[in-house]
Design an enzyme around this catalytic site. Sequence first.
Site, PDB file in Angstrom:
ATOM      1  N   HIS A  12       0.831  -1.207   0.000  1.00  7.02           N
ATOM      2  CA  HIS A  12       0.000   0.000   0.000  1.00  7.02           C
ATOM      3  C   HIS A  12       0.866   1.257   0.000  1.00  7.02           C
ATOM      4  CE1 HIS A  12       0.998   0.816   4.212  1.00  7.02           C
ATOM      5  NE2 HIS A  12       0.859  -0.489   4.413  1.00  7.02           N
ATOM      6  N   GLU A  92      -2.533  -6.828   7.542  1.00  8.09           N
ATOM      7  CA  GLU A  92      -1.281  -6.556   8.261  1.00  8.09           C
ATOM      8  C   GLU A  92      -1.139  -7.486   9.461  1.00  8.09           C
ATOM      9  OE1 GLU A  92       1.710  -5.818   8.509  1.00  8.09           O
ATOM     10  OE2 GLU A  92       1.713  -3.621   8.363  1.00  8.09           O
TER      11      GLU A  92
END
Length: 210
Positions: A12, A92
């Site tokens: 990202h 994550e």
Amino acid sequence: MARPQRIVLVRHGESQGNVDETIYERVPDHALELTAKGREQSRAVGEELRAQFGLDPVQAYVSPYLRNRQTYALLGMNPTRTRVMEEPRLREQDWGNLQDAEDIRRQRKARDAYGHFFYRFTQGESGADVYDRVGAFFETLHRNFERPDYPPNVLLVTHGLMMRLFCMRWFHWSVEEFEALSNPDNGECRTLLLGSDDRYTLDRPFDRWM
């Protein structure tokens, strides 16, 4: 089995947490947004990806974290040629309770001494736990590869640690090799390319910090 020609891993763009660690005291990790720089990084890598994929169809899997969904939206993928799925297993690493920034800093130092793969954050995950998630996702991927209409391009919009662990699992790297590698920068990609020998190779290595 219709194995894809390429599997592209994208981290990202820069998020609020990448520039201000104190924000974790106020905003959950999964709700952090991209910064202005992160939006630009996402648009830039999107141009590269669209040129790489050309007119071929793409299967995209996206971490459910807000910064990843924003990154994917800014890639500018053609919706008529891209199938996209939200994939929670690409999220994550769970760091536990991030509201105590000082405690997290202490735990990060402890992780650096203990090892990123085996150290487990209090009420969170170790790298080994995330590795197991990757293995479960692999089972889904390989089942999907069996579909005769599976696209030749796979795109994963995920996180830095997840990218390293994905490659570790795919290429059977040792824990020692994993520990020697650094996460890619925000907005960076790595591509697994299928060769004429029916084996995948990584387009470029991860940086080494030791």
